[in-house]
Design an enzyme around this catalytic site. Structure first.
Site, mmCIF file in Angstrom:
data_model
loop_
_atom_site.group_PDB
_atom_site.id
_atom_site.type_symbol
_atom_site.label_atom_id
_atom_site.label_comp_id
_atom_site.label_asym_id
_atom_site.label_seq_id
_atom_site.Cartn_x
_atom_site.Cartn_y
_atom_site.Cartn_z
ATOM 1 N N TYR A 33 30.418 71.657 16.605
ATOM 2 C CA TYR A 33 31.021 73.120 17.214
ATOM 3 C C TYR A 33 32.772 73.103 16.543
ATOM 4 C CZ TYR A 33 33.694 69.843 20.546
ATOM 5 O OH TYR A 33 34.462 68.965 21.035
ATOM 6 N N LYS A 147 33.264 66.841 14.321
ATOM 7 C CA LYS A 147 33.583 67.370 15.649
ATOM 8 C C LYS A 147 31.915 67.771 16.100
ATOM 9 C CE LYS A 147 36.066 70.911 18.148
ATOM 10 N NZ LYS A 147 36.491 69.975 19.062
ATOM 11 N N GLU A 180 42.741 58.704 21.042
ATOM 12 C CA GLU A 180 42.913 59.983 21.198
ATOM 13 C C GLU A 180 42.572 60.362 22.687
ATOM 14 O OE1 GLU A 180 40.482 62.925 18.959
ATOM 15 O OE2 GLU A 180 38.823 61.470 18.864
ATOM 16 N N LEU A 205 39.468 62.487 15.984
ATOM 17 C CA LEU A 205 39.273 64.003 15.380
ATOM 18 C C LEU A 205 40.466 64.550 14.750
ATOM 19 C CD1 LEU A 205 37.228 66.505 15.163
ATOM 20 C CD2 LEU A 205 38.487 67.364 16.956
HETATM 21 N N1 PMP Z 1 40.321 65.226 19.887
HETATM 22 C C1 PMP Z 1 39.103 65.639 20.431
HETATM 23 C C2 PMP Z 1 38.019 64.614 20.989
HETATM 24 C C3 PMP Z 1 38.850 66.866 20.819
HETATM 25 O O1 PMP Z 1 37.842 67.173 21.417
HETATM 26 C C4 PMP Z 1 39.865 67.797 20.456
HETATM 27 C C5 PMP Z 1 39.765 69.276 20.932
HETATM 28 N N2 PMP Z 1 38.812 70.032 19.970
HETATM 29 C C6 PMP Z 1 41.172 67.519 19.801
HETATM 30 C C7 PMP Z 1 41.176 66.163 19.593
HETATM 31 C C8 PMP Z 1 42.006 68.251 19.545
HETATM 32 O O2 PMP Z 1 41.753 69.097 18.399
HETATM 33 P P1 PMP Z 1 42.035 70.809 18.187
HETATM 34 O O3 PMP Z 1 43.594 70.882 18.131
HETATM 35 O O4 PMP Z 1 41.753 71.208 17.052
HETATM 36 O O5 PMP Z 1 41.926 71.581 19.454
#
Ligand code: PMP
Length: 303
Positions: A33, A147, A180, A205
């Site tokens: 996603y 993701k 994270e 991620l």
């Molecule tokens: N880490 C995880 C596990 C996430 O779900 C997200 C949100 N998508 C992020 C980091 C931050 O990613 P982004 O800046 O692309 O939203």
């Protein structure tokens, strides 16, 4: 006004939109996603989100459901049809519908769902005064760079945070390092004053916001060190922050009930956050003004 949802080539009334009970996303979480921010009716960072979607699909050997341009058209259509000014687009691609069996089905077309809705940006209080986090063990799998819609450990971590009355849960690996947040990337300003966020790899991620901020920092001459930091280092840090598509960048003012920072400024957002926030806001303003942005750096390859 009724909400519209895109399902496999059709724009449907949201209430009536559904997927088959044997969609592999539903049965195996066999899909990926993206969440993309919308500001003033403009879609932010569409290209890097679609790049990451491609990488996630390739990693799981799921075929792209459609070419990039038609997919972009669907995303823009969804923002328009749902009259989203400030909000998000959610897109999900699964391996498709097939009789339940673990191994990949043959000749199954991937299934796509796209939704768009209004969502308020983080509150002024969160931006000004900061948010709190707790730390929990990171119990996820070995490919957190994908993701994937398999988010149960993230759901459980966020539920713990919610039950504790805080904004986010920081996930801590077996070595004691913060990977994270449950849906955000984690940053600190360490005791030496270095702005630190964990290096990319299979443990976390590669956030689009993380990449955007790294680039903004580089352009502004703000040094960022990409390496792992421990929960202990976070507790001793001068400042802490989270970044994500929906949070942008928010200051973290307490970790596990302990105020971040020392002295009279403990528990208050710090100067590095203020600078980073300005950099990020300038970047969004430039995007909204239509100023051509330099392409984002390509995230490091993962073996
Ligand atoms: N880490 C995880 C596990 C996430 O779900 C997200 C949100 N998508 C992020 C980091 C931050 O990613 P982004 O800046 O692309 O939203």
């Amino acid at each position: 006004m009724s909400r519209i949802t895109y399902v496999n080539g059709r724009y449907l009334r949201h209430r009536q939109a559904g997927v088959h009970v044997e969609d592999r996303g539903y049965q195996f979480a066999d899909g990926v996603y993206e969440v993309i921010a919308v500001r003033e009716g403009r879609i932010l960072d569409l290209e890097p989100h679609l790049d990451r979607l491609d990488r996630s699909l390739k990693s799981l050997q799921i075929a792209a459901p459609m070419a990039r341009r038609p997919l972009e058209v669907v995303v823009r259509e969804m923002v328009c049809r749902n009259h989203v000014k400030t909000g998000i687009v959610y897109m999900q691609v699964t391996r498709g519908v097939a009789r339940r069996a673990h191994a990949f089905p043959k000749d199954t077309k991937p299934a796509v769902v796209v939704t768009a809705r209004s969502l308020a940006p983080p509150s002024e209080a969160a931006v000004r005064d900061g948010v709190k986090v707790i730390s929990v063990p990171d119990i996820r799998w070995g490919r957190c760079d994908i993701k994937s819609i398999a988010l149960l450990p993230n759901v459980l971590a966020r539920q713990e945070a919610t039950a504790a009355g805080v904004y986010e849960a920081w996930l801590v690996d077996a070595a004691g390092d913060v990977t994270e947040g449950s849906s955000s990337n984690a940053w600190i300003v360490d005791q030496k004053g270095n702005l630190v966020t964990r290096n990319l790899g299979t443990a976390l991620l590669g956030g689009v916001t993380r990449a955007a901020l790294l680039e903004a920092c580089r352009d502004a001459g703000v040094l960022v060190v990409e390496h792992a930091f421990s929960r202990d280092e976070a507790l001793a840090a001068r400042e802490a922050m989270v970044t994500s598509t929906t949070a942008f960048v928010l200051p973290v003012v307490a970790i596990d009930g302990q105020k971040v920072g020392q002295g009279k400024d403990a528990g208050r957002p710090g100067p590095v956050y203020a600078r980073i926030r300005r950099l990020y806001e300038a970047r969004v303003a430039a995007a909204l003004a239509g100023t051509p942005m330099r392409p984002l750096q390509k995230p490091a390859k993962v073996a």
